[in-house]
Design an enzyme around this catalytic site. Sequence first.
Site, PDB file in Angstrom:
ATOM      1  N   SER A  47      13.103  -0.663  -3.950  1.00 12.04           N
ATOM      2  CA  SER A  47      12.944   0.237  -2.532  1.00 12.04           C
ATOM      3  C   SER A  47      12.613  -1.133  -1.361  1.00 12.04           C
ATOM      4  O   SER A  47      13.156   0.224  -0.546  1.00 12.04           O
ATOM      5  CB  SER A  47      11.411   1.027  -2.582  1.00 12.04           C
ATOM      6  OG  SER A  47      10.727   0.382  -2.439  1.00 12.04           O
ATOM      7  N   LYS A  86       5.472  -0.193   1.842  1.00 10.14           N
ATOM      8  CA  LYS A  86       6.736  -0.222   2.288  1.00 10.14           C
ATOM      9  C   LYS A  86       6.045  -0.813   3.644  1.00 10.14           C
ATOM     10  O   LYS A  86       5.736  -1.542   3.952  1.00 10.14           O
ATOM     11  CB  LYS A  86       6.169   1.510   2.696  1.00 10.14           C
ATOM     12  CG  LYS A  86       5.996   2.137   1.531  1.00 10.14           C
ATOM     13  CD  LYS A  86       7.483   2.895   0.511  1.00 10.14           C
ATOM     14  CE  LYS A  86       7.304   3.116  -0.459  1.00 10.14           C
ATOM     15  NZ  LYS A  86       8.799   2.941  -1.548  1.00 10.14           N
TER      16      LYS A  86
END
Length: 204
Positions: A47, A86
């Site tokens: 990710s 993230k």
Amino acid sequence: MTHRKEWRQLRQLLQWMLMVIAVVAVIFGIRVILGLFLENNSITGNSMAPTLQPGERIVSVKTRTLHRNDIVILHGPDDPKRLYIKRVIGMPGDTVQVTNEKLVINGQPVAQPYLKPAFMAAAVKLWAKQHQQVAEGVAFTTDFSLTSLAATGAARVPAGQYFVLGDNRRVSYDSRNFGFVKQRGIVAVVKWRYWPLNRMGGID
């Protein structure tokens, strides 16, 4: 004479044992102290590619001071037992939207230098192949605004919360899915990659 020799040997043994205990105590103390300020993590999943790759190891600093574009370790809002990594995109009070691959915050276009065109094209092509679709017309970052996302549904990022995205937008599970992240849910800010050695260095 024999007793003196035995006593000397015993004293040397005791001194050696005390030295070992002291060294172990110092190492343990250092680890405890570092544990209060630092996190040591290994990357799993794609990710945050291409910025961070699976198997890479990183050091993060525990802090409550966050800035836009910081890469953070956080407890999953949907599963607090899981840790996600993230990038902070939206700060408290921000409006956030993406239109035609352009990030717009508070009505102003914002650069995304961490998104590499070659990687974006390859990621779209791979996703399309995996989903048996034609790559043409598939966006790397699907258009959205905070109000259009079911997970957020607000015009602005709430106070004390953040909007986060993975760099690999085509596959990332992030605030578009699980909503805003509360400040207390953020564990640390990623600062340094130490493995593999050929990619060692600070992380942006």
